[in-house]
Write a protein that holds these residues in place. Structure first.
Motif, PDB file in Angstrom:
ATOM      1  N   ASP A 146       1.069  -0.737  -0.131  1.00 18.11           N
ATOM      2  CA  ASP A 146      -0.155   0.156  -0.104  1.00 18.11           C
ATOM      3  C   ASP A 146       0.801   1.082   0.226  1.00 18.11           C
ATOM      4  O   ASP A 146       2.165   0.960   0.464  1.00 18.11           O
ATOM      5  CB  ASP A 146      -1.117  -0.463   1.078  1.00 18.11           C
ATOM      6  N   GLU A 147       0.164   2.208  -0.378  1.00 17.87           N
ATOM      7  CA  GLU A 147       1.114   3.739   0.087  1.00 17.87           C
ATOM      8  C   GLU A 147       0.032   4.873   0.147  1.00 17.87           C
ATOM      9  O   GLU A 147      -1.210   4.654   0.334  1.00 17.87           O
ATOM     10  CB  GLU A 147       1.132   4.075  -1.865  1.00 17.87           C
ATOM     11  N   MET A 200       5.540   3.709  -8.812  1.00 18.48           N
ATOM     12  CA  MET A 200       7.033   3.484  -8.833  1.00 18.48           C
ATOM     13  C   MET A 200       7.443   3.072  -7.797  1.00 18.48           C
ATOM     14  O   MET A 200       8.792   2.235  -6.963  1.00 18.48           O
ATOM     15  CB  MET A 200       7.721   4.720  -8.932  1.00 18.48           C
ATOM     16  N   ALA A 201       6.477   4.158  -6.319  1.00 14.74           N
ATOM     17  CA  ALA A 201       7.211   3.554  -5.000  1.00 14.74           C
ATOM     18  C   ALA A 201       6.514   1.768  -4.497  1.00 14.74           C
ATOM     19  O   ALA A 201       7.336   1.219  -3.620  1.00 14.74           O
ATOM     20  CB  ALA A 201       6.446   3.868  -4.198  1.00 14.74           C
ATOM     21  N   VAL A 233       4.783   7.788  -0.355  1.00 17.79           N
ATOM     22  CA  VAL A 233       5.518   6.970   0.447  1.00 17.79           C
ATOM     23  C   VAL A 233       5.412   5.012   0.427  1.00 17.79           C
ATOM     24  O   VAL A 233       3.817   5.624   0.553  1.00 17.79           O
ATOM     25  CB  VAL A 233       5.981   6.413   1.646  1.00 17.79           C
ATOM     26  N   ALA A 234       5.140   4.221   0.094  1.00 19.18           N
ATOM     27  CA  ALA A 234       4.522   2.707  -0.048  1.00 19.18           C
ATOM     28  C   ALA A 234       5.586   1.729   0.633  1.00 19.18           C
ATOM     29  O   ALA A 234       6.600   1.692   0.772  1.00 19.18           O
ATOM     30  CB  ALA A 234       4.623   2.109  -1.564  1.00 19.18           C
ATOM     31  N   ALA A 293       3.624   2.730   5.754  1.00 25.22           N
ATOM     32  CA  ALA A 293       3.802   3.647   5.503  1.00 25.22           C
ATOM     33  C   ALA A 293       3.369   4.838   5.653  1.00 25.22           C
ATOM     34  O   ALA A 293       4.146   5.646   5.351  1.00 25.22           O
ATOM     35  CB  ALA A 293       2.981   3.299   3.452  1.00 25.22           C
ATOM     36  N   LYS A 294       2.368   5.141   6.311  1.00 29.78           N
ATOM     37  CA  LYS A 294       1.529   6.123   7.403  1.00 29.78           C
ATOM     38  C   LYS A 294       2.738   6.868   8.163  1.00 29.78           C
ATOM     39  O   LYS A 294       3.013   7.899   8.181  1.00 29.78           O
ATOM     40  CB  LYS A 294       0.257   5.897   7.660  1.00 29.78           C
ATOM     41  N   VAL A 295       3.417   5.694   9.317  1.00 33.58           N
ATOM     42  CA  VAL A 295       4.131   5.746  10.150  1.00 33.58           C
ATOM     43  C   VAL A 295       5.478   6.683   9.177  1.00 33.58           C
ATOM     44  O   VAL A 295       6.019   7.693  10.376  1.00 33.58           O
ATOM     45  CB  VAL A 295       4.456   4.697  11.250  1.00 33.58           C
TER      46      VAL A 295
END
Length: 255
Positions: free
Chosen positions: A78-79, A151-152, A90-91, A200-202
């Motif tokens: 996930d991104e 791409m990420a 960010v992924a 990814a979120k953190v």
């Protein structure tokens, strides 16, 4: 037999997750008000626990299904960061063990920052492998946010210690020769994708907190680069900074 104090009962109740426990029947017959209150509180906690457990089991269905087809290293991808006006996308790619057990894992947007941080640490402890992929604001402006997100995800996949044999991806298909499943709202439906969304979120939020020190005045530590009132006010006062995405409105009209 000495009567247990209400405090002792309360303490014991925190360790019981089974409604058929003999002690519950015993305490239900206890006429003390404090005991009944403690039982009511325990019942509410257990209901929450049962709900989380049911959700957790439901969110393992895609992983279980992939395993039933013979796949062993199943990765969730996930991104985060498609919508912000600044910073990278960010992924994360996360391979979880078959016996992974962590209640509360869900779409990162549904969780508080404190809960995300707690789950992030646990995911780091339990995961078989975690890969991170980042694509910066320059590249986002060059190839567009959709392609940058893709791409990420590809970079995150490459960053894993093992090559997975099945991909579960949040609403995206990747150009790799590995069997894959694209799930709409996957971060709320699959345990692996949810874990990836939390990681990814953190990672991205912490990065934006660092950027906030370098580029004060936009509130990056609070808004992670999203176009909040404070951020737009900062843009008005200070203009754009180095990490702003130049192809995103209202920035593209400012330079």
């Amino acid at each position: 037999m000495k009567t247990e104090s209400i405090q002792q009962i309360k303490t014991t109740l925190t360790t019981i997750n089974n409604r058929d426990d003999e002690r519950i029947k015993l305490w239900q017959a206890d006429e003390r008000n404090g005991v009944q209150q403690a039982l009511a509180q325990w019942d509410r906690r257990l209901q929450r626990y049962e709900k989380e457990l049911a959700l957790f089991e439901e969110m393992k269905q895609f992983e279980n299904n992939a395993r039933s087809m013979g796949h062993r290293l199943i990765v969730g991808i996930d991104e985060v960061g498609r919508g912000p006006l600044a910073g990278p996308v960010v992924a994360a790619a996360v391979i979880l063990p078959k016996d992974f057990q962590l209640l509360g894992v869900n779409d990162s947007k549904k969780l508080s920052a404190k809960k995300r941080d707690e789950l992030y640490d646990e995911i780091q402890n339990q995961a078989i492998s975690i890969g991170i992929g980042m694509v910066d604001h320059h590249k986002i402006d060059e190839i567009n946010i959709y392609q940058a997100s893709k791409m990420a995800m590809g970079i995150a996949l490459e960053d894993l210690c093992f090559t997975p044999d099945y991909l579960l991806i949040d609403a995206m298909k990747l150009d790799v020769d590995i069997p894959q499943e694209s799930l709409i709202k996957g971060d709320a439906r699959s345990i692996s994708i949810a874990a990836a969304s939390i990681v990814a979120k953190v990672v991205r939020d912490r990065l934006m907190e660092d950027y906030a020190k370098m580029y004060p005045g936009y509130g990056f530590e609070k808004n992670a680069g999203y176009g909040t009132k404070e951020h737009l006010l900062g843009l008005e006062k200070q203009g754009i900074c180095t990490i702003h995405r130049k192809t995103f409105a209202p920035i593209k009209n400012m330079h």
